[in-house]
Design an enzyme around this catalytic site. Structure first.
Site, PDB file in Angstrom:
ATOM      1  N   ASN A 212      29.151  36.558  16.415  1.00  0.00           N
ATOM      2  CA  ASN A 212      29.037  35.238  15.673  1.00  0.00           C
ATOM      3  C   ASN A 212      27.517  35.003  15.461  1.00  0.00           C
ATOM      4  O   ASN A 212      26.699  35.399  15.683  1.00  0.00           O
ATOM      5  CB  ASN A 212      29.721  34.167  16.373  1.00  0.00           C
ATOM      6  CG  ASN A 212      29.031  33.989  17.791  1.00  0.00           C
ATOM      7  OD1 ASN A 212      27.867  33.492  17.895  1.00  0.00           O
ATOM      8  ND2 ASN A 212      29.508  34.220  18.932  1.00  0.00           N
ATOM      9  N   ASP A 281      35.242  35.464  22.291  1.00  0.00           N
ATOM     10  CA  ASP A 281      36.346  35.161  22.965  1.00  0.00           C
ATOM     11  C   ASP A 281      37.229  36.491  23.353  1.00  0.00           C
ATOM     12  O   ASP A 281      38.113  36.790  24.346  1.00  0.00           O
ATOM     13  CB  ASP A 281      37.478  34.186  22.246  1.00  0.00           C
ATOM     14  CG  ASP A 281      37.077  32.857  22.344  1.00  0.00           C
ATOM     15  OD1 ASP A 281      36.222  32.552  23.478  1.00  0.00           O
ATOM     16  OD2 ASP A 281      37.290  32.018  21.372  1.00  0.00           O
ATOM     17  N   LYS A 291      30.949  57.178  16.015  1.00  0.00           N
ATOM     18  CA  LYS A 291      31.332  56.403  15.108  1.00  0.00           C
ATOM     19  C   LYS A 291      32.612  56.421  14.200  1.00  0.00           C
ATOM     20  O   LYS A 291      33.120  57.616  14.147  1.00  0.00           O
ATOM     21  CB  LYS A 291      30.219  56.735  14.046  1.00  0.00           C
ATOM     22  CG  LYS A 291      30.055  55.725  12.768  1.00  0.00           C
ATOM     23  CD  LYS A 291      29.133  56.121  11.814  1.00  0.00           C
ATOM     24  CE  LYS A 291      29.366  55.249  10.502  1.00  0.00           C
ATOM     25  NZ  LYS A 291      28.567  55.843   9.493  1.00  0.00           N
ATOM     26  N   PHE A 325      29.448  23.305  25.999  1.00  0.00           N
ATOM     27  CA  PHE A 325      29.194  23.277  24.459  1.00  0.00           C
ATOM     28  C   PHE A 325      30.583  23.363  23.612  1.00  0.00           C
ATOM     29  O   PHE A 325      31.145  24.355  24.074  1.00  0.00           O
ATOM     30  CB  PHE A 325      27.917  23.992  23.696  1.00  0.00           C
ATOM     31  CG  PHE A 325      26.682  23.467  24.006  1.00  0.00           C
ATOM     32  CD1 PHE A 325      26.171  23.287  25.135  1.00  0.00           C
ATOM     33  CD2 PHE A 325      25.976  22.856  23.054  1.00  0.00           C
ATOM     34  CE1 PHE A 325      24.789  22.976  25.287  1.00  0.00           C
ATOM     35  CE2 PHE A 325      24.746  22.264  22.981  1.00  0.00           C
ATOM     36  CZ  PHE A 325      24.207  22.370  24.085  1.00  0.00           C
ATOM     37  N   LYS A 339      38.213  20.583  26.321  1.00  0.00           N
ATOM     38  CA  LYS A 339      37.604  21.868  26.807  1.00  0.00           C
ATOM     39  C   LYS A 339      36.827  20.942  28.091  1.00  0.00           C
ATOM     40  O   LYS A 339      36.732  21.644  29.119  1.00  0.00           O
ATOM     41  CB  LYS A 339      36.526  22.099  25.822  1.00  0.00           C
ATOM     42  CG  LYS A 339      37.113  23.191  25.075  1.00  0.00           C
ATOM     43  CD  LYS A 339      36.237  23.857  23.760  1.00  0.00           C
ATOM     44  CE  LYS A 339      36.856  24.439  22.674  1.00  0.00           C
ATOM     45  NZ  LYS A 339      36.078  24.732  21.596  1.00  0.00           N
ATOM     46  N   LYS A 343      37.906  22.656  31.631  1.00  0.00           N
ATOM     47  CA  LYS A 343      36.829  23.522  32.321  1.00  0.00           C
ATOM     48  C   LYS A 343      36.154  22.831  33.534  1.00  0.00           C
ATOM     49  O   LYS A 343      35.016  23.122  33.969  1.00  0.00           O
ATOM     50  CB  LYS A 343      35.792  23.950  31.279  1.00  0.00           C
ATOM     51  CG  LYS A 343      36.625  24.812  29.975  1.00  0.00           C
ATOM     52  CD  LYS A 343      35.672  25.706  29.086  1.00  0.00           C
ATOM     53  CE  LYS A 343      36.408  26.122  27.902  1.00  0.00           C
ATOM     54  NZ  LYS A 343      35.815  27.244  27.220  1.00  0.00           N
TER      55      LYS A 343
END
Ligand code: CTP
Length: 408
Positions: A212, A281, A291, A325, A339, A343
């Site tokens: 990301n 995730d 490859k 976060f 969350k 958590k």
């Protein structure tokens, strides 16, 4: 930046080739909203003209007591500045000024000023390597350290005089960083702080990965600010192009599994854990050794879930402070609070991504804090290091409160 904003900083400049870097240091100080008064030795004016410093500081430069400023002599003026100073930095500091200060000599404006300043004093030696290694110079530096001066060691490298070795003035960003260290409260002293930052990369084959766009800036800012506030900081960082923060133990990892290993290895010692990393995730079930060659028009990639590191930390939390976060594209409050509960966190920092000045890659962020007691605090858009400072303010307050589990 909070602890330098509106502070009175005295910048002393001596006659060394590195005086050109003082221009940038002054610019950085002004950019961070400090009031800066420049004191130059006569020799330094051979390297950079006073006009440059006057234009950037917005203040007349002082190099001689006996010049008049309006109806007052500079002498009176600079004693005023000494009294209201929050810090003094001498960069570059030559062997001459170091020798004078170490021996209490006051025969020009800068050396006299130093005697009158009682706030933190930072000395940045910069000179030829042999001069720097000279016993008399080292003896004088030791004496300054014993007298409470903070000496920023010069860097090693090629010097303007052609020699190679210690003697180079560190970059202005580093000098500013160490000034901030001196000015920040040490409210995290004795605390072990574990921070994660950046993305993770999940390799599909040797040349491709899932990831990301996280730059790591938020987590790096938190680690840097926590160190300045006296914390012993371990930073577990996914791949980023950022420089390691000063005096922080940095563990570089690639995948979510590597990050989990590093975090669980260091969690036991941690008093505060702040998980700013954008963890992937999922990871490919099989990572190919070679490859992958393109064949059909469609390709199906089978993924398996990564462990949720923060959720596991929440289960093993005990009396640690745990911050997470939540970067969301919609329903910020609902998703963040979910969350926070799931958590077992003390606080979650939520932000909406998709805005250029907030989220991945940008230097600023617009966040909302969601607290365990159900309250929220929305902050205006600000730089990530400012967000980091406010987050640590809140963490310190919560940990000092009698209701925090760690205090029972
Ligand atoms: N996190 C983690 N391990 C994971 C995924 C997330 O430790 N495998 C942490 C992040 O570091 C962050 C928080 O959990 O502090 C929230 O991450 P986020 O990606 O927003 O949430 P997810 O729990 O992964 O949920 P979703 O992707 O469905 O929004």
């Amino acid at each position: 930046m909070k602890f330098i904003d509106n502070k009175n900083i005295l910048l002393g400049i001596c006659g060394g080739i590195a005086a050109y870097k003082s221009v940038e240091l002054l610019r950085l100080l002004k950019k961070n909203s400090a009031n800066v008064k420049v004191f130059m030795t006569e020799n330094s004016e051979a390297f950079v003209g006073r006009l440059t410093f006057e234009a950037l500081s917005g203040q007349p430069v002082c190099s001689n007591f006996f010049e008049k400023v309006g109806s007052r002599s500079e002498y009176i003026e600079h004693i005023d500045w000494a009294e209201k100073a929050d810090a003094l930095i001498i960069a570059p500091a030559t062997a001459n000024i170091i020798g004078k200060i170490a021996n209490g000599i006051a025969d020009d404006a800068l050396s006299t000023l130093v005697l009158a300043v009682t706030s933190p004093k930072i000395i940045c030696p910069s000179m030829n390597t042999n001069m720097y290694r000279n016993k008399a110079l080292q003896r004088n530096l030791d004496r300054l350290r014993k007298d409470g001066f903070f000496v920023i060691e010069p860097e090693s490298g090629e010097l303007a005089c052609g020699t190679s070795g210690p003697g180079r003035l560190p970059e202005p960003e580093y000098i500013l960083n160490r000034l901030l260290f001196r000015l920040s409260p040490k409210d995290l002293k004795g605390k072990n702080v574990l921070v994660t930052a950046g993305p993770t990369q999940e390799y599909i084959d040797p040349v491709r990965f899932l990831s990301n766009p996280s730059s790591g800036k938020m987590g790096y800012s938190i680690a840097g600010v926590a160190e300045k506030r006296g914390g012993r900081v371990v930073l577990v960082a996914g791949p980023t192009s950022l420089q390691d923060p000063s005096n922080v133990t940095v563990i570089r990892v690639r995948s979510a599994q590597d990050m989990a290993l590093a975090v669980f290895e260091h969690m036991e010692q941690a008093d505060i854990i702040i998980k700013a990393a954008a963890v992937s995730d999922y990871r490919p079930i099989d990572s190919c050794k070679h490859k992958i060659k393109k064949k059909k028009d469609e390709m199906i990639l089978s993924l398996q879930k990564n462990q949720d590191i923060l959720e596991e930390l929440g289960r093993r939390k005990e009396n640690r402070f745990l911050a997470g976060f939540a970067a969301e594209t919609e329903n910020l409050e609902k998703n963040a609070v979910d969350k926070l509960d799931r958590k077992n966190l003390d606080i979650i920092v939520g932000n909406l991504i998709g805005h250029p000045s907030s989220g991945f890659g940008s230097d600023t962020n617009k966040v909302t804090f969601f607290y365990k007691d159900g309250t929220t605090e929305a902050l205006p858009e600000m730089r990530k290091d400012e967000v980091a400072d406010i987050l640590l303010d809140r963490i310190v307050t919560m940990m000092n409160s009698s209701t925090f589990l760690g205090n029972k």
